[in-house]
Design an enzyme around this catalytic site. Structure first.
Site, short mmCIF file in Angstrom:
data_model
loop_
_atom_site.label_atom_id
_atom_site.label_comp_id
_atom_site.label_asym_id
_atom_site.label_seq_id
_atom_site.Cartn_x
_atom_site.Cartn_y
_atom_site.Cartn_z
N GLU A 132 0.84 -1.21 0.00
CA GLU A 132 0.00 0.00 0.00
C GLU A 132 0.87 1.25 0.00
O GLU A 132 0.59 2.23 -0.69
CB GLU A 132 -0.90 0.03 1.25
CG GLU A 132 -1.85 -1.14 1.37
CD GLU A 132 -1.29 -2.32 2.15
OE1 GLU A 132 -2.05 -2.93 2.90
OE2 GLU A 132 -0.09 -2.63 2.01
N CYS A 185 -0.16 0.39 7.86
CA CYS A 185 -0.59 0.90 6.56
C CYS A 185 -1.88 1.69 6.67
O CYS A 185 -2.14 2.59 5.87
CB CYS A 185 -0.79 -0.25 5.59
SG CYS A 185 0.77 -0.95 5.08
N ALA A 221 8.01 -38.05 -7.24
CA ALA A 221 7.99 -38.35 -8.68
C ALA A 221 8.06 -39.86 -8.84
O ALA A 221 8.76 -40.53 -8.09
CB ALA A 221 9.17 -37.69 -9.37
N ARG A 233 9.71 -25.34 -5.00
CA ARG A 233 10.66 -25.09 -3.90
C ARG A 233 10.78 -23.59 -3.65
O ARG A 233 10.81 -23.14 -2.51
CB ARG A 233 12.05 -25.65 -4.23
CG ARG A 233 12.14 -27.16 -4.12
CD ARG A 233 13.56 -27.61 -4.47
NE ARG A 233 13.68 -29.07 -4.39
CZ ARG A 233 14.83 -29.72 -4.59
NH1 ARG A 233 15.93 -29.05 -4.91
NH2 ARG A 233 14.87 -31.04 -4.50
N LEU A 291 19.13 -30.20 -2.35
CA LEU A 291 17.94 -29.54 -1.79
C LEU A 291 17.98 -28.02 -1.90
O LEU A 291 17.58 -27.32 -0.98
CB LEU A 291 17.73 -29.95 -0.32
CG LEU A 291 17.59 -31.45 -0.03
CD1 LEU A 291 17.44 -31.68 1.47
CD2 LEU A 291 16.43 -32.06 -0.80
N ARG A 336 7.86 -44.65 3.68
CA ARG A 336 7.15 -44.51 4.95
C ARG A 336 6.76 -43.07 5.26
O ARG A 336 5.68 -42.80 5.78
CB ARG A 336 8.01 -45.03 6.10
CG ARG A 336 8.16 -46.53 6.15
CD ARG A 336 7.95 -47.05 7.55
NE ARG A 336 6.58 -46.75 8.01
CZ ARG A 336 5.54 -47.55 7.83
NH1 ARG A 336 5.67 -48.68 7.19
NH2 ARG A 336 4.34 -47.21 8.28
#
Length: 369
Positions: free
Chosen positions: A55, A87, A157, A185, A205, A299
């Protein structure tokens, strides 16, 4: 047909919010447009913690033209003092006469009181305009406050016959599907895997997209205490983001404890092995992780589904067959306690090169306590 002007201005605010998605948490991703006489005279998005709110950016661009103007904003304006002043005060001081907000801010410190403050100052306020779209711009922020936990996006996948590791240990899916994983990600605050995945694939990662590097918290659940500290993820350094290793209470891990950029966290181990998903999510909630991307198979994937805390499931499916003996299957164990399996709601199928990506939005439950 032509979009009505109100919707068009809000759409513009939503696009501005989306432009910064993935960089704003723990702040929400917000976009704002100042409109005068049917023309946009100022617009802006929030670029992330410490930088001005949407804003304020939009009002600065509008300058004196904000007097008597309408302000379209993707989220109710804040009325709290954080790193920046509220704001609502900036909007009132600028002389805006009407505010249209897509959705109320679910943060209990705001939640309706921003709109009330503007009404008390004599402005006309409309909330809930294009509300669903407003939530979608930063779904994780809304999940975090409404459900008391990070938004959980579970992904694995697989080949056509449900095997998640290709013989020869290459990638199962092609380049386009893998690029999508990096986009997902990027939209997340943290990525979570088990130490089993680290042992099997030794992944980095990290977020690897052209011109969209960003540090990501890497969370590794290591209930067997099998990490050595020599794995690739530990060599990615602070640029890749901090690494949080969750180990059983009472476990010592001298090699990891001394590593910089690595933090050890301890949780009780369940009798049946592993950690309770609710414990893991509470830990991440305390750290203000809003968007969690879980790359889990076997698992851990089953545990997440059975916990009932999954909000979105993505499964890139590659057009190859592996055969049962060649590796891990996507899920090991039940996904529902009664063993009946899980019937997914409407699934979106999307082509990515030769692969198909299936995405399902689930009704993830709240985390109490």
């Amino acid at each position: 047909g032509r979009m009505n002007p109100e919707r068009r201005f809000m759409q513009e605010a939503l696009e501005l919010a989306k432009a910064h998605a993935g960089r704003t948490h723990p702040n929400p991703s917000v976009g704002a447009v100042v409109v005068r006489g049917g023309q946009a005279v100022g617009s802006g998005g929030h670029a992330g913690p410490g930088s001005p709110h949407a804003e304020v950016v939009a009002l600065a661009e509008a300058g004196d033209l904000a007097r008597g103007a309408d302000l379209y904003v993707s989220l109710e304006p804040c009325c709290t003092f954080g790193r920046t002043p509220p704001c609502t005060k900036a909007i009132v001081d600028a002389g805006v006469s009407r505010v249209v907000a897509a959705v109320l801010d679910p943060n209990p410190r705001v939640n309706g009181s921003g709109a009330d403050a503007l009404r008390e100052a004599g402005l006309e306020v409309l909330t809930g305009f294009m509300e669903e779209e407003g939530v979608r711009v930063d779904e994780a922020y809304h999940t975090f406050f409404k459900k008391g936990r990070p938004h959980v996006h579970l992904k694995w996948a697989q080949s056509l016959d449900g095997v998640v590791q290709a013989p020869g240990r290459g990638y199962i899916t092609g380049e386009e599907a893998r690029r999508r994983v990096h986009l997902d990600r990027f939209q997340s605050d943290a990525i979570l895997v088990s130490s089993g995945t680290i042992r099997m694939d030794d992944p980095f990662l990290t977020v690897r997209l052209e011109c969209a590097e960003k540090p990501l918290v890497r969370v590794i659940l290591d209930s067997p205490g099998s990490l050595t500290g020599r794995e690739a993820v530990f060599a990615t350094g602070p640029a890749g983001g901090p690494v949080w290793v969750v180990v059983p209470q009472g476990a010592s891990h001298p090699t990891l404890e001394s590593r910089e950029n690595v933090e050890l966290m301890r949780l009780p181990k369940r009798q049946e092995g592993g950690f309770a998903i609710s414990d893991v999510l509470r830990l991440l909630r305390e750290r203000e992780v809003m968007a969690l991307y879980v790359e889990a198979v076997g698992r851990l994937g089953s545990s997440f589904l059975e916990s009932g805390f999954v909000d979105r499931l993505s499964v890139p499916v590659a057009p190859g067959l592996c055969g049962r003996d060649s590796g891990l299957s996507a899920l090991e164990g039940d996904v529902l306690a009664d063993g009946r399996g899980l019937r997914l709601p409407a699934i979106a199928w999307e082509q990515a090169g030769a692969d198909l990506i299936a995405t399902a939005e689930l009704e993830g439950q709240c985390l109490r306590g």
